[in-house]
Write an enzyme that holds these catalytic residues in place. Structure first.
Site, PDB file in Angstrom:
ATOM      1  N   ASP A  23      48.871  56.894  39.732  1.00 11.69           N
ATOM      2  CA  ASP A  23      48.085  55.457  40.260  1.00 11.69           C
ATOM      3  C   ASP A  23      48.236  55.359  41.781  1.00 11.69           C
ATOM      4  O   ASP A  23      48.967  56.264  42.276  1.00 11.69           O
ATOM      5  CB  ASP A  23      48.883  54.276  39.730  1.00 11.69           C
ATOM      6  CG  ASP A  23      48.507  53.071  40.450  1.00 11.69           C
ATOM      7  OD1 ASP A  23      47.139  52.871  40.214  1.00 11.69           O
ATOM      8  OD2 ASP A  23      49.346  52.270  41.133  1.00 11.69           O
ATOM      9  N   ASP A  25      47.578  52.690  44.484  1.00  7.21           N
ATOM     10  CA  ASP A  25      48.067  51.451  45.266  1.00  7.21           C
ATOM     11  C   ASP A  25      49.338  51.316  44.872  1.00  7.21           C
ATOM     12  O   ASP A  25      49.898  50.927  43.397  1.00  7.21           O
ATOM     13  CB  ASP A  25      47.224  50.348  45.065  1.00  7.21           C
ATOM     14  CG  ASP A  25      45.785  50.451  45.625  1.00  7.21           C
ATOM     15  OD1 ASP A  25      45.695  50.865  46.780  1.00  7.21           O
ATOM     16  OD2 ASP A  25      44.957  50.027  44.840  1.00  7.21           O
TER      17      ASP A  25
HETATM   18  C1  BG6 Z   1      44.706  48.171  42.247  1.00  6.07           C
HETATM   19  C2  BG6 Z   1      45.548  47.209  42.902  1.00  6.07           C
HETATM   20  O1  BG6 Z   1      44.897  49.549  42.663  1.00  6.07           O
HETATM   21  O2  BG6 Z   1      43.293  48.149  42.758  1.00  6.07           O
HETATM   22  C3  BG6 Z   1      44.748  45.812  43.058  1.00  6.07           C
HETATM   23  O3  BG6 Z   1      46.908  47.326  42.604  1.00  6.07           O
HETATM   24  C4  BG6 Z   1      43.505  45.853  43.451  1.00  6.07           C
HETATM   25  O4  BG6 Z   1      45.848  45.042  43.689  1.00  6.07           O
HETATM   26  C5  BG6 Z   1      42.707  46.874  42.620  1.00  6.07           C
HETATM   27  O5  BG6 Z   1      43.159  44.486  43.290  1.00  6.07           O
HETATM   28  C6  BG6 Z   1      41.357  46.749  42.997  1.00  6.07           C
HETATM   29  O6  BG6 Z   1      40.977  47.430  44.333  1.00  6.07           O
HETATM   30  P1  BG6 Z   1      39.782  47.352  44.954  1.00  6.07           P
HETATM   31  O7  BG6 Z   1      39.927  48.417  46.072  1.00  6.07           O
HETATM   32  O8  BG6 Z   1      38.565  47.960  44.248  1.00  6.07           O
HETATM   33  O9  BG6 Z   1      39.613  46.174  45.533  1.00  6.07           O
HETATM   34 MG    MG Z   2      49.096  50.407  41.693  1.00  4.55          MG
END
Ligand code: BG6
Ligand code: MG
Length: 233
Positions: A23, A25
């Site tokens: 993963d 984030d």
């Molecule tokens: C996930 C995060 O990886 O991505 C979330 O843990 C986030 O917090 C989600 O909302 C979507 O991310 P993005 O960059 O498409 O807004």
């Molecule tokens: Mg994550």
């Protein structure tokens, strides 16, 4: 370090792990703080109560699912939802602009080097639409064989789709792969994909993982293989 599954395989059944699916984030980089600050700004602008604790529940959820969670049942027209999603992402992109290789979480760089040396295939399977730009900014695109996100598949995490897709793109089966995740929905997705999973961070989030670690600092491939190579996916 805890292990929550103990269904050991006989040595005959053991197949060495051959791929790692990360993963992004909260695993490779601490964008969780950036997501928090941008959701908080949006919530303040819209007069919606929000705080760090509420942000924890958004880990791993798509942007739209996060917004719906933040709205707590408030019904808005699609055009307003879209405007909020775009505004949130605009704020988030200004944080992304500041990212460099220094934004990698501790231990990520040496672990990636170790995986290359061991001949292990690597993928990133994220819920983020920003996955490509973030990986570029972190300077790790050459270290990752496959980059994908939940928009490449039918169902977001906690469905297994994005992990199964990443494994397929790597030319591996689910039983060959180990997932690294920081979110409850991601651990659930990896388990549903019948993959082994390392949970990073808080047991309240990742308690269902096979192995729970505070983060990647100090971790080497032989630790992962030695700990998870002999348990059933
Ligand atoms: C996930 C995060 O990886 O991505 C979330 O843990 C986030 O917090 C989600 O909302 C979507 O991310 P993005 O960059 O498409 O807004
Ligand atoms: Mg994550």
């Amino acid at each position: 370090m805890t292990r929550s599954r103990s269904d050991a395989l006989s040595p005959v059944d053991c197949r060495p792990l051959r791929g790692v699916i990360f993963d992004m984030d909260g695993v490779l980089t601490d964008t969780i703080e950036f997501h928090y600050q941008t959701w908080q700004r949006l919530a303040d602008e819209e007069g919606i109560p929000f705080n760090r604790h509420a942000n924890e529940a958004l880990r791993g959820l798509s942007r739209r699912d996060s917004l719906l969670r933040l709205l707590q049942g408030r019904v808005l027209p699609e055009s307003k939802l879209q405007e909020l999603l775009d505004r949130k992402n605009r704020y988030f992109r200004s944080f992304i602009e500041t990212m460099t290789a220094d934004s990698l979480l501790p231990g990520v760089r040496p672990f990636l080097d170790d995986l290359r040396e061991a001949g292990i295939k690597t993928a990133v399977a994220s819920a983020s639409q920003n996955v490509y730009v973030v990986i570029e900014k972190l300077g790790i695109a050459p270290d990752i064989d496959i980059i994908t996100n939940v928009y490449d598949v039918d169902r977001p995490k906690p469905a297994p789709d994005v992990f199964l897709y990443a494994a397929q793109q790597l030319g591996l089966g689910p039983e060959d792969c180990v997932v690294f995740e920081d979110a409850e929905s991601g651990v659930e997705a990896a388990r549903a994909a019948q993959m082994r999973v390392v949970g990073l961070g808080d047991a309240a989030q990742v308690g269902a993982a096979d192995w729970i670690l505070p983060g990647l600092e100090g971790i080497r491939w032989h630790h992962v293989q030695g700990t998870l190579g002999a348990i059933a996916p």
